[in-house]
Design a protein around this motif. Structure first.
Motif, PDB file in Angstrom:
ATOM      1  N   LYS A  45      11.735  -6.913 -17.003  1.00  0.00           N
ATOM      2  CA  LYS A  45      12.055  -7.540 -15.713  1.00  0.00           C
ATOM      3  C   LYS A  45      12.036  -6.500 -14.590  1.00  0.00           C
ATOM      4  CE  LYS A  45      15.320 -10.738 -13.617  1.00  0.00           C
ATOM      5  NZ  LYS A  45      16.551 -11.505 -13.767  1.00  0.00           N
ATOM      6  N   LYS A  46      12.565  -5.327 -14.847  1.00  0.00           N
ATOM      7  CA  LYS A  46      12.564  -4.258 -13.849  1.00  0.00           C
ATOM      8  C   LYS A  46      11.155  -3.706 -13.658  1.00  0.00           C
ATOM      9  CE  LYS A  46      17.346  -2.935 -14.645  1.00  0.00           C
ATOM     10  NZ  LYS A  46      18.259  -1.880 -15.106  1.00  0.00           N
ATOM     11  N   ARG A  47      10.401  -3.578 -14.748  1.00  0.00           N
ATOM     12  CA  ARG A  47       9.026  -3.103 -14.652  1.00  0.00           C
ATOM     13  C   ARG A  47       8.200  -4.048 -13.794  1.00  0.00           C
ATOM     14  NH1 ARG A  47       6.210  -2.596 -20.084  1.00  0.00           N
ATOM     15  NH2 ARG A  47       8.203  -1.623 -20.461  1.00  0.00           N
ATOM     16  N   ASN A  48       8.436  -5.346 -13.935  1.00  0.00           N
ATOM     17  CA  ASN A  48       7.701  -6.317 -13.136  1.00  0.00           C
ATOM     18  C   ASN A  48       8.001  -6.178 -11.647  1.00  0.00           C
ATOM     19  OD1 ASN A  48       6.398  -7.281 -15.381  1.00  0.00           O
ATOM     20  ND2 ASN A  48       7.718  -9.066 -15.617  1.00  0.00           N
ATOM     21  N   VAL A  49       9.237  -5.823 -11.309  1.00  0.00           N
ATOM     22  CA  VAL A  49       9.570  -5.587  -9.901  1.00  0.00           C
ATOM     23  C   VAL A  49       8.729  -4.429  -9.375  1.00  0.00           C
ATOM     24  CG1 VAL A  49      11.395  -4.819  -8.312  1.00  0.00           C
ATOM     25  CG2 VAL A  49      11.906  -6.527 -10.070  1.00  0.00           C
ATOM     26  N   VAL A  50       8.633  -3.373 -10.151  1.00  0.00           N
ATOM     27  CA  VAL A  50       7.831  -2.202  -9.766  1.00  0.00           C
ATOM     28  C   VAL A  50       6.357  -2.598  -9.652  1.00  0.00           C
ATOM     29  CG1 VAL A  50       7.013   0.055 -10.553  1.00  0.00           C
ATOM     30  CG2 VAL A  50       9.462  -0.504 -10.649  1.00  0.00           C
ATOM     31  N   LEU A  51       5.841  -3.354 -10.605  1.00  0.00           N
ATOM     32  CA  LEU A  51       4.439  -3.770 -10.569  1.00  0.00           C
ATOM     33  C   LEU A  51       4.157  -4.661  -9.369  1.00  0.00           C
ATOM     34  CD1 LEU A  51       3.875  -4.531 -14.354  1.00  0.00           C
ATOM     35  CD2 LEU A  51       3.049  -2.533 -13.073  1.00  0.00           C
ATOM     36  N   ASN A  52       5.095  -5.561  -9.059  1.00  0.00           N
ATOM     37  CA  ASN A  52       4.926  -6.426  -7.887  1.00  0.00           C
ATOM     38  C   ASN A  52       4.857  -5.599  -6.610  1.00  0.00           C
ATOM     39  OD1 ASN A  52       4.830  -8.933  -9.217  1.00  0.00           O
ATOM     40  ND2 ASN A  52       7.050  -9.016  -9.330  1.00  0.00           N
ATOM     41  N   TRP A  53       5.622  -4.515  -6.544  1.00  0.00           N
ATOM     42  CA  TRP A  53       5.553  -3.636  -5.385  1.00  0.00           C
ATOM     43  C   TRP A  53       4.222  -2.875  -5.395  1.00  0.00           C
ATOM     44  CZ3 TRP A  53       4.671   1.521  -4.813  1.00  0.00           C
ATOM     45  CH2 TRP A  53       4.791   2.014  -3.517  1.00  0.00           C
ATOM     46  N   LEU A  54       3.853  -2.346  -6.548  1.00  0.00           N
ATOM     47  CA  LEU A  54       2.652  -1.520  -6.649  1.00  0.00           C
ATOM     48  C   LEU A  54       1.396  -2.292  -6.260  1.00  0.00           C
ATOM     49  CD1 LEU A  54       1.536   1.249  -7.371  1.00  0.00           C
ATOM     50  CD2 LEU A  54       1.387   0.485  -9.746  1.00  0.00           C
ATOM     51  N   VAL A  55       1.317  -3.540  -6.639  1.00  0.00           N
ATOM     52  CA  VAL A  55       0.104  -4.303  -6.332  1.00  0.00           C
ATOM     53  C   VAL A  55      -0.037  -4.520  -4.820  1.00  0.00           C
ATOM     54  CG1 VAL A  55       0.960  -6.703  -6.474  1.00  0.00           C
ATOM     55  CG2 VAL A  55      -1.361  -6.150  -7.248  1.00  0.00           C
ATOM     56  N   THR A  56       1.042  -4.400  -4.067  1.00  0.00           N
ATOM     57  CA  THR A  56       0.938  -4.533  -2.608  1.00  0.00           C
ATOM     58  C   THR A  56       0.199  -3.350  -1.987  1.00  0.00           C
ATOM     59  OG1 THR A  56       3.059  -3.449  -2.110  1.00  0.00           O
ATOM     60  CG2 THR A  56       3.094  -5.853  -2.489  1.00  0.00           C
ATOM     61  N   GLN A  57      -0.046  -2.313  -2.761  1.00  0.00           N
ATOM     62  CA  GLN A  57      -0.800  -1.164  -2.268  1.00  0.00           C
ATOM     63  C   GLN A  57      -2.304  -1.426  -2.274  1.00  0.00           C
ATOM     64  OE1 GLN A  57       1.312   1.355  -1.018  1.00  0.00           O
ATOM     65  NE2 GLN A  57       2.606  -0.388  -1.542  1.00  0.00           N
ATOM     66  N   PHE A  58      -2.689  -2.581  -2.797  1.00  0.00           N
ATOM     67  CA  PHE A  58      -4.094  -2.991  -2.852  1.00  0.00           C
ATOM     68  C   PHE A  58      -4.299  -4.182  -1.929  1.00  0.00           C
ATOM     69  CE2 PHE A  58      -3.052  -0.879  -6.762  1.00  0.00           C
ATOM     70  CZ  PHE A  58      -4.135  -0.037  -6.968  1.00  0.00           C
ATOM     71  N   GLU A  59      -5.394  -4.170  -1.193  1.00  0.00           N
ATOM     72  CA  GLU A  59      -5.686  -5.250  -0.252  1.00  0.00           C
ATOM     73  C   GLU A  59      -6.242  -6.473  -0.990  1.00  0.00           C
ATOM     74  OE1 GLU A  59      -5.189  -5.335   3.087  1.00  0.00           O
ATOM     75  OE2 GLU A  59      -4.218  -3.382   2.907  1.00  0.00           O
ATOM     76  N   PRO A  60      -5.752  -7.655  -0.640  1.00  0.00           N
ATOM     77  CA  PRO A  60      -6.327  -8.872  -1.226  1.00  0.00           C
ATOM     78  C   PRO A  60      -7.800  -9.008  -0.821  1.00  0.00           C
ATOM     79  CG  PRO A  60      -4.259  -9.355  -0.092  1.00  0.00           C
ATOM     80  CD  PRO A  60      -4.636  -7.946   0.258  1.00  0.00           C
ATOM     81  N   GLY A  61      -8.617  -9.457  -1.758  1.00  0.00           N
ATOM     82  CA  GLY A  61     -10.021  -9.702  -1.469  1.00  0.00           C
ATOM     83  C   GLY A  61     -10.912  -8.473  -1.486  1.00  0.00           C
ATOM     84  N   VAL A  62     -10.335  -7.305  -1.728  1.00  0.00           N
ATOM     85  CA  VAL A  62     -11.117  -6.065  -1.763  1.00  0.00           C
ATOM     86  C   VAL A  62     -11.407  -5.691  -3.210  1.00  0.00           C
ATOM     87  CG1 VAL A  62     -11.118  -3.602  -1.177  1.00  0.00           C
ATOM     88  CG2 VAL A  62     -10.104  -5.264   0.406  1.00  0.00           C
ATOM     89  N   SER A  63     -12.640  -5.257  -3.478  1.00  0.00           N
ATOM     90  CA  SER A  63     -13.033  -4.801  -4.814  1.00  0.00           C
ATOM     91  C   SER A  63     -12.845  -3.299  -4.886  1.00  0.00           C
ATOM     92  CB  SER A  63     -14.498  -5.147  -5.084  1.00  0.00           C
ATOM     93  OG  SER A  63     -14.674  -6.550  -5.042  1.00  0.00           O
ATOM     94  N   TYR A  64     -12.261  -2.841  -5.989  1.00  0.00           N
ATOM     95  CA  TYR A  64     -11.990  -1.418  -6.180  1.00  0.00           C
ATOM     96  C   TYR A  64     -12.607  -0.925  -7.480  1.00  0.00           C
ATOM     97  CZ  TYR A  64      -8.189  -2.080  -2.775  1.00  0.00           C
ATOM     98  OH  TYR A  64      -7.449  -2.364  -1.647  1.00  0.00           O
ATOM     99  N   PRO A  65     -13.355   0.183  -7.439  1.00  0.00           N
ATOM    100  CA  PRO A  65     -13.780   0.790  -8.704  1.00  0.00           C
ATOM    101  C   PRO A  65     -12.560   1.426  -9.370  1.00  0.00           C
ATOM    102  CG  PRO A  65     -14.480   2.134  -6.843  1.00  0.00           C
ATOM    103  CD  PRO A  65     -13.853   0.893  -6.274  1.00  0.00           C
ATOM    104  N   GLU A  66     -12.645   1.636 -10.667  1.00  0.00           N
ATOM    105  CA  GLU A  66     -11.501   2.160 -11.417  1.00  0.00           C
ATOM    106  C   GLU A  66     -11.004   3.495 -10.853  1.00  0.00           C
ATOM    107  OE1 GLU A  66     -10.685   3.694 -15.899  1.00  0.00           O
ATOM    108  OE2 GLU A  66     -11.507   1.663 -15.694  1.00  0.00           O
ATOM    109  N   ALA A  67     -11.907   4.348 -10.435  1.00  0.00           N
ATOM    110  CA  ALA A  67     -11.493   5.649  -9.892  1.00  0.00           C
ATOM    111  C   ALA A  67     -10.614   5.478  -8.651  1.00  0.00           C
ATOM    112  CB  ALA A  67     -12.719   6.496  -9.556  1.00  0.00           C
ATOM    113  N   ARG A  68     -10.956   4.525  -7.813  1.00  0.00           N
ATOM    114  CA  ARG A  68     -10.154   4.277  -6.599  1.00  0.00           C
ATOM    115  C   ARG A  68      -8.794   3.693  -6.968  1.00  0.00           C
ATOM    116  NH1 ARG A  68      -8.065   5.547  -2.169  1.00  0.00           N
ATOM    117  NH2 ARG A  68      -7.984   3.987  -0.536  1.00  0.00           N
ATOM    118  N   VAL A  69      -8.763   2.793  -7.949  1.00  0.00           N
ATOM    119  CA  VAL A  69      -7.490   2.225  -8.423  1.00  0.00           C
ATOM    120  C   VAL A  69      -6.594   3.356  -8.920  1.00  0.00           C
ATOM    121  CG1 VAL A  69      -6.398   0.733 -10.154  1.00  0.00           C
ATOM    122  CG2 VAL A  69      -8.472  -0.030  -8.977  1.00  0.00           C
TER     123      VAL A  69
END
Length: 109
Positions: A45-69
């Motif tokens: 449950k705590k890890r999911n809070v962190v993941l939910n925050w982390l995914v906000t560092q990525f723009e919706p609709g943008v494609s990222y190669p693995e190196a950029r991720v």
């Protein structure tokens, strides 16, 4: 009118949202120093809070190669492989042909 606008269920729902947001802020304060993740929580449950925050560092609709991720994740924690995998497993990101995208379908729960 106020009885119709503020049913017990509505007030309880608002209180749950406030308490939930307060708890999430506490989790983030516990595991972050500034924008650096000090450790990956072991409790799901705590890890999911962190993941939910982390995914906000990525723009919706943008494609990222693995190196950029990896580069974006490493700004916050050195174990980019684990965090990248967890975002895929929780449905926060999707991967196809080495390209990653933020899904924005749901929050990890």
């Amino acid at each position: 009118i106020s009885r119709e606008l503020f049913t017990v269920e509505q007030v309880a729902s608002i209180a749950d949202n406030v308490d939930g947001e307060r708890w999430e802020r506490k989790v983030l304060k516990t595991y972050f120093e500034g924008d650096r993740l000090t450790q990956i929580p072991t409790v799901r449950k705590k890890r999911n809070v962190v993941l939910n925050w982390l995914v906000t560092q990525f723009e919706p609709g943008v494609s990222y190669p693995e190196a950029r991720v990896n580069e974006i994740i490493k700004r916050h924690h050195p174990d980019s492989a684990t965090l990248r995998r967890e975002m895929i497993m929780t449905g926060l990101m999707e991967r196809a042909d080495g390209i990653y995208r933020r899904t924005d379908l749901k929050k990890a729960e």
